[in-house]
Design a protein around this motif. Structure first.
Motif, short mmCIF file in Angstrom:
data_model
loop_
_atom_site.label_atom_id
_atom_site.label_comp_id
_atom_site.label_asym_id
_atom_site.label_seq_id
_atom_site.Cartn_x
_atom_site.Cartn_y
_atom_site.Cartn_z
N ASP A 56 0.46 5.86 -0.92
CA ASP A 56 -0.55 6.91 -0.98
C ASP A 56 -0.41 7.69 -2.28
N VAL A 69 0.85 -1.18 0.00
CA VAL A 69 0.00 0.00 0.00
C VAL A 69 0.89 1.23 0.00
N ALA A 96 -1.87 -1.01 -3.91
CA ALA A 96 -3.07 -0.27 -3.51
C ALA A 96 -2.66 1.13 -3.08
N ILE A 139 -3.94 4.81 -1.35
CA ILE A 139 -4.95 5.55 -0.60
C ILE A 139 -4.78 7.03 -0.91
N SER A 150 2.73 -1.06 4.22
CA SER A 150 2.13 0.23 3.89
C SER A 150 3.22 1.31 3.98
N GLU A 153 -10.51 0.61 6.64
CA GLU A 153 -11.37 0.02 5.61
C GLU A 153 -10.54 -0.63 4.51
N LEU A 154 -9.49 0.07 4.06
CA LEU A 154 -8.63 -0.49 3.01
C LEU A 154 -7.90 -1.73 3.50
N TYR A 155 -7.31 -1.67 4.69
CA TYR A 155 -6.56 -2.81 5.22
C TYR A 155 -7.47 -4.04 5.37
N GLU A 170 -10.16 -4.73 3.72
CA GLU A 170 -10.51 -5.24 2.40
C GLU A 170 -9.35 -6.06 1.82
N LEU A 171 -8.13 -5.55 1.94
CA LEU A 171 -6.96 -6.29 1.43
C LEU A 171 -6.73 -7.57 2.21
N GLU A 216 -10.39 5.41 6.96
CA GLU A 216 -10.16 5.05 5.56
C GLU A 216 -9.07 4.00 5.44
N PHE A 217 -8.01 4.15 6.23
CA PHE A 217 -6.96 3.13 6.24
C PHE A 217 -7.51 1.80 6.72
#
Length: 282
Positions: free
Chosen positions: A9, A7, A25, A27, A86, A72-74, A76-77, A69-70
């Motif tokens: 940014d 991940v 990914a 962000i 990250s 949610e992304l983590y 999902e991954l 937001e982080f």
């Protein structure tokens, strides 16, 4: 074999092709014009942003992604990954790493490591690409983290601005404050040093500024560059001239080229040209 996802940014300037090929990914950070907020590279493109920056009357501000937001992304991954690495913009320039570290205090079904790149733009992007390539070729998590932490102190990034006004207004001016008040038509030449923006020199023209950047590469490298990144903001001609000079003076294995993302460009301003490369040493 464990599955590892990388991940980064939006300040890294990772292209869509790189994201797709390497499974990186990204962000987005946020840019604001007054009360209008946009996710960097998602809700506003570089072209749209720079058009508004140049022609508009509202000075933009920026902010980091939220911890939510982080998280949610983590999560999902983590549905398909055992580990997440990250890698983000310097913690001395943004609160992005802090948001990421807050997120990993919550339950996530994967091991998550947050790395402060101490860099930005192509300097950061190169680290994310290397990590993703290592993951794709089967390196384990600890080996990738060790490799990235070894590369971080070697990353160099220098850039020539047309004005310090954007850095000053955005509160990211750092050691370049010493150049405020310089004579008009002086182009400040800056670099990232241990995560902070510091002065590298000043020049009376873009040509002289490019000469200073070439000297920076000469001072810091052994002439053989594993990579070189050329960056700009609405200055393709200046970037091309810089690349030509680098190519004529140094051996470069891999090139990165591109315009700064809106969040970074908001602090650099139009006309900037810059370069990123690895310092010499093991």
């Amino acid at each position: 074999m464990a599955t590892i996802r990388i991940v980064t940014d939006s300040t890294a300037g990772i292209t869509e092709a790189q994201k797709e090929e390497l499974g990186i990914a990204t962000i987005p950070l946020v840019v604001r014009f007054g009360s209008d907020a946009y996710r960097d590279g998602v809700e506003i493109s570089s072209g749209e942003f720079y058009d508004r920056l140049i022609t508009g009357n509202t000075f933009p501000s920026t902010s980091q992604p939220s911890a939510g937001e982080f998280l949610e992304l983590y999560r999902e991954l983590a549905k398909d990954a055992d580990s997440i690495i990250s890698i983000h913009i310097s913690s001395k320039l943004s609160g992005t790493c802090e948001s990421a570290r807050t997120a990993i205090r919550e339950e996530i079904d994967a091991a998550v490591d947050v790395i402060d790149s101490q860099s930005v733009a192509i300097g950061l992007g190169h680290l994310a690409v290397v990590a993703a390539e290592m993951a794709r070729h089967g390196s384990d998590r600890d080996i990738i983290i060790q490799a990235i932490n070894k590369l971080i102190p070697k990353v160099r990034i220098g850039f020539a601005l047309t004005t310090l006004e954007y850095l000053k207004r955005g509160g990211r001016i750092g050691g370049a404050q010493a150049l405020v008040g310089s004579l008009l038509r002086i182009r400040p030449v800056l670099h990232i040093d241990e995560g902070l923006i510091e002065p590298l020199g000043r020049a009376r023209s873009e040509r002289k500024a490019v000469d200073r950047l070439i000297q920076y590469i000469d001072d810091e490298s052994d002439g053989k560059l594993a990579y070189c990144g050329i960056l700009h903001v609405r200055n393709e001609a200046g970037a091309a001239r810089l690349k030509d000079q680098v190519a004529s003076r140094f051996e470069v294995e891999r090139w990165y080229e591109g315009e700064l993302s809106p969040v970074v460009g908001a602090h650099a301003g139009p006309g900037v040209v810059g370069v990123s490369f690895p310092a010499a040493g093991d």
